[in-house]
Design an enzyme around this catalytic site. Structure first.
Site, mmCIF file in Angstrom:
data_model
loop_
_atom_site.group_PDB
_atom_site.id
_atom_site.type_symbol
_atom_site.label_atom_id
_atom_site.label_comp_id
_atom_site.label_asym_id
_atom_site.label_seq_id
_atom_site.Cartn_x
_atom_site.Cartn_y
_atom_site.Cartn_z
ATOM 1 N N HIS A 33 0.175 -26.728 -11.137
ATOM 2 C CA HIS A 33 1.897 -25.316 -12.220
ATOM 3 C C HIS A 33 1.661 -24.340 -12.977
ATOM 4 O O HIS A 33 0.513 -25.088 -13.738
ATOM 5 C CB HIS A 33 3.174 -26.503 -11.656
ATOM 6 C CG HIS A 33 2.468 -27.422 -13.032
ATOM 7 N ND1 HIS A 33 3.253 -27.491 -14.623
ATOM 8 C CD2 HIS A 33 2.245 -28.571 -12.791
ATOM 9 C CE1 HIS A 33 2.506 -28.304 -15.146
ATOM 10 N NE2 HIS A 33 2.451 -29.434 -14.469
ATOM 11 N N ASP A 34 2.000 -23.654 -13.060
ATOM 12 C CA ASP A 34 2.191 -22.784 -14.075
ATOM 13 C C ASP A 34 0.639 -22.401 -14.593
ATOM 14 O O ASP A 34 0.208 -21.657 -15.719
ATOM 15 C CB ASP A 34 2.629 -23.035 -15.558
ATOM 16 C CG ASP A 34 3.900 -23.371 -15.097
ATOM 17 O OD1 ASP A 34 4.920 -22.387 -15.170
ATOM 18 O OD2 ASP A 34 4.385 -24.510 -14.875
ATOM 19 N N GLY A 88 -2.832 -28.800 -14.474
ATOM 20 C CA GLY A 88 -1.461 -27.328 -14.864
ATOM 21 C C GLY A 88 -1.752 -26.194 -15.985
ATOM 22 O O GLY A 88 -2.672 -26.639 -16.972
#
Length: 260
Positions: free
Chosen positions: A118-119, A136
């Protein structure tokens, strides 16, 4: 396209000439651009924004919810740029409230079993070899190459045109134009082969090499090296990019060459 052996949610927006092979599942709130091919047994979940002429091979899972206990089902997305290839069993998670998206740029080649968490923001023309893993909140610059089984710790940054050797553990930021290897991860030279392939001439490669000699091979600390580079090296886009990367580093940059 009518795919009787694939499930495509009625809310998904699929361009007319997308090919979806049997046993693939495409969820709601997905957009897929023209010319994209999606192999069998792919799962594309909510929030995926897939560009044109992308190839996604069997077993890949795109835009699954983040593996993050703080995630509270925010309305986030995963972006895949045009002409990117995603090989077998790659997993790319969508964003959280930090950046609201995970992004992979154009013309990337993400090989089998890679994971992008994520991200993460991955630039254009990157190559991730088999089993490379991004935790992440990682930023990867254009043309960066991760060799097989490289693992990058969360919140790290990797500069443009960097090359990271196979099996590396990346715990610090990796500046642009360099080769990184050994354990702990260290500067082992500039990525001269990659730079030549991308049109950098001999004088430009020598300039970059001289900058990193000051930073990594003259026994200066980072602050001293930055001051000397600013004072003694002509201002060029590459010099300024290196200096800005060092100044912006949150985790600190990787160390110089280790002899043992």
């Amino acid at each position: 396209m009518n795919q009787p052996l694939a499930y495509v949610h009625p809310g998904a927006k699929i361009a007319k000439n997308v090919v979806i092979e049997p046993f693939t599942t495409i969820h709601n709130n997905v957009e897929i651009g023209e010319g994209t091919w999606i192999g069998s047994n792919v799962t594309i979940m909510e929030g995926a924004r897939i560009g044109k002429n992308v190839s996604i091979f069997p077993g890949a899972v795109i835009s699954a919810v983040p593996q993050d206990k703080k995630f509270e089902d925010e309305d986030t997305i995963t972006e895949i740029g045009d002409n990117t290839t995603i090989r077998e069993c790659v997993t790319i998670n969508r964003g959280t409230s930090d950046k609201m998206k995970t992004k992979v740029g154009k013309n990337c080649w993400i090989m089998a079993y890679c994971h992008i968490a994520h991200d993460c923001i991955v630039g254009d023309n990157c190559v991730f070899s088999n089993n490379s893993t991004l935790a992440g909140h990682i930023v990867v610059g254009d043309y960066a190459v991760l060799a097989g089984m490289a693992a990058v710790q969360q919140f790290c940054s990797i500069g443009r045109h960097a090359f990271i050797t196979g099996g590396s553990l990346v715990r610090k930021d990796v500046p642009p134009f360099v080769k990184a290897g050994r354990e702990p991860l260290s500067y082992v030279g500039i990525n001269s082969v990659g730079l030549r392939r991308r049109g950098f001439d001999t004088d430009k490669i020598r300039e970059i090499q001289n900058i990193y000699r000051i930073l990594y091979q003259k026994n200066y600390n980072n602050s001293q090296a930055v001051s000397i580079i600013e004072a003694e090296m002509e201002a060029t886009p590459e010099r300024d990019e290196i200096l800005q990367f060092i100044k912006d580093s949150q985790r600190g940059i990787m160390k110089g060459y280790f002899s043992n």
